[in-house]
Design a protein around this motif. Structure first.
Motif, PDB file in Angstrom:
ATOM      1  N   ARG A   1      -8.922   2.055  -5.155  1.00  0.00           N
ATOM      2  CA  ARG A   1      -9.178   3.574  -5.769  1.00  0.00           C
ATOM      3  C   ARG A   1      -8.854   3.644  -6.903  1.00  0.00           C
ATOM      4  O   ARG A   1      -8.720   4.563  -7.759  1.00  0.00           O
ATOM      5  N   GLU A   2      -7.226   3.216  -7.522  1.00  0.00           N
ATOM      6  CA  GLU A   2      -6.525   3.205  -8.311  1.00  0.00           C
ATOM      7  C   GLU A   2      -7.030   1.540  -8.705  1.00  0.00           C
ATOM      8  O   GLU A   2      -6.615   0.952  -8.058  1.00  0.00           O
TER       9      GLU A   2
ATOM     10  N   ASP B   1     -12.612   7.441  -6.530  1.00  0.00           N
ATOM     11  CA  ASP B   1     -12.033   8.367  -5.433  1.00  0.00           C
ATOM     12  C   ASP B   1     -12.941   7.692  -4.279  1.00  0.00           C
ATOM     13  O   ASP B   1     -13.935   8.516  -3.900  1.00  0.00           O
TER      14      ASP B   1
ATOM     15  N   ILE C   1      -4.862   2.867  -2.726  1.00  0.00           N
ATOM     16  CA  ILE C   1      -2.979   2.518  -3.843  1.00  0.00           C
ATOM     17  C   ILE C   1      -2.832   2.195  -3.846  1.00  0.00           C
ATOM     18  O   ILE C   1      -1.556   1.885  -2.576  1.00  0.00           O
ATOM     19  N   TYR C   2      -1.451   0.959  -4.536  1.00  0.00           N
ATOM     20  CA  TYR C   2      -1.048  -0.617  -4.305  1.00  0.00           C
ATOM     21  C   TYR C   2       0.006  -0.521  -5.580  1.00  0.00           C
ATOM     22  O   TYR C   2      -0.432   0.563  -6.710  1.00  0.00           O
ATOM     23  N   SER C   3       1.072  -0.226  -4.543  1.00  0.00           N
ATOM     24  CA  SER C   3       2.701  -0.630  -6.302  1.00  0.00           C
ATOM     25  C   SER C   3       2.292  -2.654  -5.690  1.00  0.00           C
ATOM     26  O   SER C   3       1.995  -3.283  -5.001  1.00  0.00           O
TER      27      SER C   3
ATOM     28  N   GLN D   1       0.556  -0.848   0.599  1.00  0.00           N
ATOM     29  CA  GLN D   1       0.114   0.222  -0.556  1.00  0.00           C
ATOM     30  C   GLN D   1       0.912   1.332  -0.019  1.00  0.00           C
ATOM     31  O   GLN D   1       1.683   1.194   0.899  1.00  0.00           O
ATOM     32  N   GLN D   2       0.152   1.877  -0.902  1.00  0.00           N
ATOM     33  CA  GLN D   2       1.045   3.552  -1.056  1.00  0.00           C
ATOM     34  C   GLN D   2       0.710   4.291  -0.368  1.00  0.00           C
ATOM     35  O   GLN D   2       0.864   5.187   0.343  1.00  0.00           O
ATOM     36  N   ALA D   3      -0.533   4.639  -0.358  1.00  0.00           N
ATOM     37  CA  ALA D   3      -1.692   5.761   0.582  1.00  0.00           C
ATOM     38  C   ALA D   3      -3.002   4.624   0.100  1.00  0.00           C
ATOM     39  O   ALA D   3      -3.553   3.690   0.240  1.00  0.00           O
ATOM     40  N   ALA D   4      -4.373   5.507   0.752  1.00  0.00           N
ATOM     41  CA  ALA D   4      -5.987   4.725   1.023  1.00  0.00           C
ATOM     42  C   ALA D   4      -5.676   4.121  -0.337  1.00  0.00           C
ATOM     43  O   ALA D   4      -6.338   4.684  -1.609  1.00  0.00           O
TER      44      ALA D   4
END
Length: 444
Positions: free
Chosen positions: A153-154, A141, A39-41, A34-37
């Motif tokens: 989200r992404e 979003d 949103i993942y690598s 997880q990189q942000a809520a």
């Protein structure tokens, strides 16, 4: 691939914020970070599975007659104003202003852009039908992103758009995608049930969601139990022929999400065939007629010389979400159990005593032979303890494990484990490689 050179950051403990099995296992198996809520690598192991899922989706789109292109992630707000959706879409749209004060957005879907592309080049009924698709990252979003890649989200999405001269032709395109989706999910090891669904912000009057039953599903679903066991049409289906029987076979039986549920109709299903459960949406198809072509003036000249708006449909598959759905359908208490079609590697080779000349030689021989056979092996050549090696192999869920140790080699044997069933076989190294090369084990 040799594990000593690979990047596989597995976790021993389950992260406390991971609520469902797929999220837990994707983090523990080092597939995502997880990189942000929301949103993942995508780390190497997860990325390998993602690309395999994507390729199966692509192959079935191509088989159905769709043509691939690639549209950008950033779109002009002016296009969305043409269709009337810019102000209506809501807070899920990420709106952006560039340095020249031009209003842009990170695309949540592509109906407007593909309509603009189509109207630029296609002017006559002779240009139809057309079916175009791309596989691209989207952003919505979500107010409350959760469940890992299931509600991020992404996300990576395959979206197809059909353009036809009239409603009858458009419904044939709709049926093409209906059948293509059945075949796609079957190849991914999923039993997906098409269900009557709400069209939502996409619009239109005909829509089906494809739902995989799972306890962690986001919505309640109701269906005839026969639909869960109904096989896919298969690769020999004639997409230019009459596909309606395939559609009718499934839509004749009751199936609906909670938004479209009609209790009186469901009550008519025999009691022993009534199935109510929770489900994961993995695909959604829409026919919406001239909803976009009319306001955006995507017109073609008909045989009578008159210009008329084309009839359109859109068809989405959540490619990244599918990984979560596959894990929800295929796992046990030890970890993932990947279907062979999407497994990151075909087989894991476990060297029980790295540095032992006989073990090293047998592993190298098996590694080379399995690579030649196209199984893409992952060779655990690390000096970790045996227990840790077994735990990692089970966690990442490769279909087969070839265990090579000094004790077995003295007897001319290696152990071959089938991950799905847990069955083990003691075989000579040569027979084990031959059996694997022939895929002579069931993954059912």
């Amino acid at each position: 691939m040799r594990l000593s050179r690979y990047f596989l950051p597995v976790l021993k403990e389950t992260p406390s914020d991971a609520e469902i099995v797929s999220h837990q296992l994707m983090l523990r198996a080092g597939m995502i970070k997880q990189q942000a809520a929301g949103i993942y690598s995508w780390l190497p192991l997860g990325h390998r599975v993602l690309k395999k899922v994507e390729q199966i989706v692509r192959e079935e789109q191509d088989r159905a007659g769709a043509v691939e292109l690639l549209m950008p992630t950033i779109q002009s707000a002016d296009l969305w104003r043409e269709s009337g959706r810019y102000d209506d879409y809501g807070d899920e749209m990420l709106r952006i202003t560039d340095r020249h004060d031009r209003e842009l957005l990170f695309g949540p879907t592509n109906e407007e852009m593909i309509t603009e592309i189509f109207r630029s080049y296609c002017k006559s009924y002779k240009d139809l039908p057309k079916m175009l698709y791309h596989i691209q990252w989207k952003f919505r979003d979500e107010r409350r992103p959760r469940f890992g890649v299931m509600r991020g989200r992404e996300f990576l999405m395959k979206d197809t758009y059909s353009f036809d001269v009239d409603e009858a032709a458009a419904r044939h395109s709709y049926n093409r995608m209906f059948v293509a989706y059945l075949n796609t999910f079957s190849r991914l090891g999923l039993k997906a049930v098409p269900m009557k669904a709400d069209t939502g912000p996409i619009g239109g009057d005909l829509s089906h969601e494809f739902i995989v039953l799972a306890e962690t599903g986001e919505s309640e679903v109701f269906c005839h139990a026969d639909l869960v066991e109904m096989g896919a049409p298969g690769p020999d289906v004639d997409f230019d022929g009459d596909l309606q029987p395939h559609v009718d076979q499934r839509t004749a039986l009751y199936a609906a999400t909670d938004e479209m549920h009609e209790p009186d109709q469901f009550a008519a299903v025999p009691k022993d065939r009534q199935l109510s459960a929770r489900g994961i949406e993995v695909g959604h198809i829409f026919y919406f007629g001239t909803k976009y072509s009319e306001p955006m003036k995507a017109l073609v000249q008909h045989q009578d010389g008159q210009p008329r708006p084309v009839h359109m449909g859109s068809y989405g598959v959540g490619v990244s979400r599918l990984l979560g759905a596959i894990i929800e359908a295929h796992h046990d208490e030890k970890g993932c159990i990947w279907p062979e079609s999407v497994a990151p590697f075909g087989v894991g080779i476990i060297n029980m005593r790295v540095g032992d000349s006989d073990c090293d030689a047998a592993c190298e021989t098996a590694y080379a032979a399995l690579a030649r056979a196209g199984l893409d092996p992952l060779y655990d050549d690390t000096d970790n303890r045996a227990g840790a090696k077994f735990a990692t192999a089970d966690l990442i869920g490769l279909p087969y494990q070839l265990v090579i140790g000094p004790r077995g080699l003295k007897e001319g044997k290696v152990e071959l484990k089938v991950r799905r069933t847990g069955e083990t076989h003691e075989l000579s190294p040569e027979d084990a490689v031959a059996r694997l090369a022939e895929r002579a084990f069931s993954d059912d």
